[in-house]
Design a protein around this motif. Sequence first.
Motif, short mmCIF file in Angstrom:
data_model
loop_
_atom_site.label_atom_id
_atom_site.label_comp_id
_atom_site.label_asym_id
_atom_site.label_seq_id
_atom_site.Cartn_x
_atom_site.Cartn_y
_atom_site.Cartn_z
N THR A 44 0.86 -1.19 0.14
CA THR A 44 0.02 -0.20 0.11
C THR A 44 0.76 1.29 -0.10
O THR A 44 2.14 1.29 0.57
N LEU A 45 0.37 2.18 -0.32
CA LEU A 45 1.07 3.49 -0.71
C LEU A 45 0.18 4.67 0.02
O LEU A 45 -0.91 4.90 -0.35
N THR A 46 0.89 5.51 0.87
CA THR A 46 0.19 6.67 1.41
C THR A 46 0.97 8.01 1.51
O THR A 46 2.42 7.98 1.66
N THR A 47 0.21 9.04 1.03
CA THR A 47 0.95 10.23 1.11
C THR A 47 0.39 11.36 1.97
O THR A 47 -0.77 11.29 1.97
N TRP A 48 1.28 11.98 2.69
CA TRP A 48 0.75 13.00 3.49
C TRP A 48 1.50 14.52 3.09
O TRP A 48 2.49 14.48 2.78
N VAL A 49 0.80 15.53 3.30
CA VAL A 49 1.43 17.06 3.09
C VAL A 49 1.03 17.68 4.24
O VAL A 49 -0.04 17.69 4.76
N ASN A 50 2.22 17.81 5.01
CA ASN A 50 2.32 18.70 6.24
C ASN A 50 1.27 18.10 7.16
O ASN A 50 0.58 18.58 7.97
N GLY A 51 1.44 16.78 7.30
CA GLY A 51 0.68 15.85 8.08
C GLY A 51 -0.67 15.46 7.97
O GLY A 51 -1.39 14.65 8.34
N GLU A 52 -1.07 16.16 6.59
CA GLU A 52 -2.58 15.79 6.23
C GLU A 52 -2.39 14.38 5.20
O GLU A 52 -1.68 14.62 4.29
N ARG A 53 -3.33 13.52 5.34
CA ARG A 53 -3.15 12.50 4.38
C ARG A 53 -3.97 12.75 3.30
O ARG A 53 -5.19 13.06 3.15
N ARG A 54 -3.38 12.59 2.11
CA ARG A 54 -3.72 12.98 0.70
C ARG A 54 -3.80 11.65 -0.11
O ARG A 54 -5.00 12.04 -0.98
N GLN A 55 -3.09 10.86 -0.16
CA GLN A 55 -3.38 9.68 -1.06
C GLN A 55 -3.12 8.35 -0.22
O GLN A 55 -2.42 8.26 0.88
N PHE A 113 -8.15 18.55 -6.14
CA PHE A 113 -8.92 19.47 -5.33
C PHE A 113 -9.47 20.62 -6.26
O PHE A 113 -9.14 20.96 -7.29
N ASN A 114 -10.81 21.23 -5.90
CA ASN A 114 -11.26 22.11 -6.22
C ASN A 114 -11.61 23.74 -5.38
O ASN A 114 -12.33 23.41 -4.82
N PRO A 115 -10.70 24.56 -5.62
CA PRO A 115 -9.67 24.69 -6.79
C PRO A 115 -8.46 23.79 -6.34
O PRO A 115 -8.40 23.40 -5.33
N PRO A 116 -7.43 23.91 -7.21
CA PRO A 116 -6.06 22.81 -6.84
C PRO A 116 -5.52 23.42 -5.96
O PRO A 116 -5.52 24.72 -5.62
N VAL A 117 -4.93 22.47 -5.08
CA VAL A 117 -3.97 22.99 -3.86
C VAL A 117 -2.72 22.51 -4.03
O VAL A 117 -2.24 21.37 -4.10
N PHE A 118 -1.93 23.63 -4.49
CA PHE A 118 -0.45 23.21 -5.04
C PHE A 118 0.64 23.50 -4.01
O PHE A 118 0.10 24.22 -2.94
N LEU A 119 1.54 22.83 -3.89
CA LEU A 119 2.58 22.77 -3.08
C LEU A 119 3.10 24.32 -2.83
O LEU A 119 3.28 24.91 -4.01
N LYS A 120 3.83 24.68 -1.74
CA LYS A 120 4.36 26.07 -1.65
C LYS A 120 5.65 25.76 -0.92
O LYS A 120 5.79 24.90 0.12
N THR A 121 6.42 26.90 -0.75
CA THR A 121 7.73 26.72 -0.01
C THR A 121 7.40 26.37 1.46
O THR A 121 6.55 27.02 2.29
N GLY A 122 8.27 25.46 2.31
CA GLY A 122 8.09 25.00 3.41
C GLY A 122 7.08 23.81 3.58
O GLY A 122 7.23 23.07 4.55
N ASP A 123 6.26 23.37 2.64
CA ASP A 123 5.69 22.07 2.60
C ASP A 123 6.47 20.89 2.79
O ASP A 123 7.58 20.92 1.95
N VAL A 124 6.06 20.09 3.52
CA VAL A 124 6.51 18.72 3.49
C VAL A 124 5.70 17.72 3.04
O VAL A 124 4.62 17.59 3.54
#
Length: 294
Positions: free
Chosen positions: A214-225, A267-278
């Motif tokens: 299984t594969l899981t992705t988080w952005v800044n601790g929020e599970r996205r995938q 996402f609607n609208p899209p949520v793109f990565l920004k500086t500092g995102d992990v």
Amino acid sequence: MRLVTFTRAGQVRQEVGALDAEGAVLDLCAVEPLLRGQTMIDVAAGEPALLDKLRQAAAKAPVVVDAKLCAPIPRTPKNIFCVGKNYHEHAKEFAGSGFDGGAKDVVPPFPVVFSKPHTAIIADGEPILGHLDPTGGLDYEGELGVVIGKGGRGISKADALSHVFGYTIVNDVTARHLQKRHSQWILGKGLDSFCPMGPALLTADEVPDPTQLTLTTWVNGERRQHAPVSDLIFDIPTLIEAISAAITLEPGDLIATGTPAGVGIGFNPPVFLKTGDVVRIEVPGIGTLENRVA
């Protein structure tokens, strides 16, 4: 066995090691002289008996206290093979995003294969150079990477898994506006630092059935995938057969198998990565790949 490529403090020479249960790097060269001067590609090309020697060495190897992880394969033999739209739900979200360049098929009838240059490869913990995308459309794509061991051309699906040396994690970082602008995807996906890889390579003998991963992705601790590899539209044997039909696969070649739903453009609208995102991507058994946007 989880194999890694690493350097020691103050040195540039790369070595092959292994991770213990706590994630410490084991100095295989200290126990197995055959490994001195060998790269991960050399190990992938080696005979099965070499893996047995590495396993035996790992049981006795000391820990490298000053190790710094590199990508498991810092420079692949040729461009990284990547597969687009290879999970059903992601194919749907991409088709509805407006970034698909007018493609007519939501689910492609054949694998969509593109490439990233080896200069895009970075290691776990290294920064994604977000400033290289001037359009502000930086996105993440967590993926399972397949590393080829025994090479060949015209590999059948029935034999495909015998050509796999191991598995790793890849982040198919993408500049969405560039991807859409140029239609062909290499300029949107092949920028320097846009292929984080690692932290380790899990050898294929530890993965009798990759569809169970299984594969899981988080952005800044929020599970996205989050998705099982069994959700792939075109499974790993199909991808190996399709790519090798007329392109010779070599030891160390890497196939990034596609990303599940949950990317930023979904996402609607899209949520793109920004500086500092992990961005943190986990495949149990392989480990966790984490990179910050610089």
